[in-house]
Design an enzyme around this catalytic site. Structure first.
Site, short mmCIF file in Angstrom:
data_model
loop_
_atom_site.label_atom_id
_atom_site.label_comp_id
_atom_site.label_asym_id
_atom_site.label_seq_id
_atom_site.Cartn_x
_atom_site.Cartn_y
_atom_site.Cartn_z
N SER A 85 0.82 -1.21 0.00
CA SER A 85 0.00 0.00 0.00
C SER A 85 0.86 1.26 0.00
O SER A 85 0.72 2.13 -0.86
CB SER A 85 -0.92 0.00 1.22
OG SER A 85 -1.67 1.19 1.30
N HIS B 142 7.43 4.75 9.21
CA HIS B 142 6.94 4.49 10.56
C HIS B 142 8.17 4.23 11.41
O HIS B 142 9.12 3.59 10.97
CB HIS B 142 6.00 3.28 10.55
CG HIS B 142 5.43 2.91 11.88
ND1 HIS B 142 5.07 3.85 12.82
CD2 HIS B 142 5.16 1.70 12.45
CE1 HIS B 142 4.59 3.24 13.90
NE2 HIS B 142 4.65 1.94 13.69
N GLU C 264 -23.46 3.54 8.03
CA GLU C 264 -23.57 4.98 8.25
C GLU C 264 -22.34 5.59 8.92
O GLU C 264 -22.22 6.82 9.01
CB GLU C 264 -24.83 5.29 9.05
CG GLU C 264 -26.11 5.05 8.27
CD GLU C 264 -27.34 5.63 8.96
OE1 GLU C 264 -27.19 6.64 9.69
OE2 GLU C 264 -28.43 5.08 8.78
N SER D 184 -29.47 15.29 13.55
CA SER D 184 -30.67 15.80 14.21
C SER D 184 -30.37 16.14 15.66
O SER D 184 -29.40 15.67 16.25
CB SER D 184 -31.79 14.75 14.16
OG SER D 184 -31.46 13.65 15.00
#
Length: 338
Positions: free
Chosen positions: A26, A107, A230, A251
């Site tokens: 990657s 890293h 979600e 909401s």
């Protein structure tokens, strides 16, 4: 904290230097292709019989064995998995390093925990993109970039920081931000973030929430959508403008539940566990455990991976994602190419 951008990078300092990217996973494929597209001299080092060779060659990159690539290079960036870096360094890289060469990492694990100890006459630096490699490459091709951390461990030549900034800018990070840190700080915060939030914490939280709804008799499909699907929508809002941005969008009911129930899930017991995990990282206990796990053939790693792959959440998720055909268009991860 010092922060740098494209305007701070002296790209000329990389001209005439051969850069060897050891590994083509990657991160390796992203570093190699971004550096090549930025106009620099790049070779890829791979072990004999590597399945990544056709992918690298198809991308127009020169592929050599690890030893030859390291011997020819001025800058050697080791992007093999953490657990394989020491063996590759000892067997293929160490003897080919010359005074004044640059040894680089994405890293700090092997330097910080003393698995790799370079000669004192070799420059050692880190460029750690704060992104999976596939996403870093994706953003670069769109003309964007992801932030990177840089650090200098050894600087006998006196220009290692300048090299690190230019390297990070060549990856596209100068378009976002290049932040200066240390090998210790990057390693310990990176491991902690992966374990308690980004990978371990979030996957365990989503799976536990899914299991709770299924065990309570709700349809697995409903549990998947509510607790996993979600998640991306919520994280995208946070990524765009922070936690308050997300709360502005949801909401009032969702926000009230967030503010009053969230602390009951992440309670004092969870925070105590986080401190215990951080202490394991700081003391080197986690590093020791991971090194021994690899020396033993990864029995725990393999067993837990198989168990997770066979969990109901993976089967339900695969079925539901199969219904959303658009997910297969412009995929960030294409295992045939990267």
């Amino acid at each position: 904290m010092n922060i740098y951008y494209d305007k701070d990078a002296n790209m000329e300092i990389l001209k005439g230097k051969k850069i060897a990217i050891i590994g083509y996973g990657s991160q390796g494929h992203a570093h190699a292709n971004n550096l090549k597209d930025s106009g620099f001299d790049v070779v890829v080092g791979l072990h004999e019989g590597s399945k990544s060779r056709p992918k690298a060659e198809a991308a127009g990159l020169t592929v050599l064995d690890n030893t030859t690539a390291a011997e020819q290079a001025d800058i050697v960036m080791i992007l093999a998995p953490d657990e394989k870096q020491k063996a590759i360094y000892d067997q293929n890289i160490a003897r080919g390093l010359k005074p004044g060469n640059y040894l680089a990492f994405a890293h700090g694990f092997n330097i910080h925990y003393g698995q790799i100890v370079p000669p004192e006459d070799v420059n050692v630096f880190m460029v750690a993109p704060k992104s999976p490699g596939h996403l870093m490459r994706h953003e670069y091709t769109k003309g964007n970039g992801v932030p990177s951390l840089i650090a200098v461990q050894q600087d006998p030549t006196g220009n290692t920081k300048e090299i690190a900034i230019a390297y990070a800018a060549a990856l596209g990070s100068g378009r976002a931000a290049i932040l200066e840190t240390t090998f210790r700080e990057e390693t310990e915060t990176d491991l902690f973030g992966e374990q308690v939030a980004l990978c371990g914490g979030i996957s365990a939280l989503m799976t536990a929430a899914f299991d709770t709804l299924v065990d309570a008799g709700y349809a697995p499909e409903m549990a998947y959508f509510e607790c996993i699907h979600e998640m991306k929508l919520i994280v995208d809002l946070i990524y765009e403008g922070g936690i308050s941005n997300m709360r502005y969008s949801v909401s009032n009911t969702a926000q009230y539940g967030d503010l009053t129930r969230g602390p009951r899930v992440i309670d004092d017991h969870v925070r105590e566990t986080m401190w215990e995990i951080l202490e394991d990282i700081q003391s080197g206990e986690f590093a020791k455990e991971w090194i021994l796990e690899n020396q033993a053939g990864r029995p725990v790693f393999n067993a837990l991976t198989r168990e997770a792959e066979n969990h109901m959440v993976e089967k339900v998720g695969a079925k539901l994602r199969g219904m959303m055909k658009w997910l297969n268009k412009e995929k960030i991860i294409d295992k045939k190419k990267n």
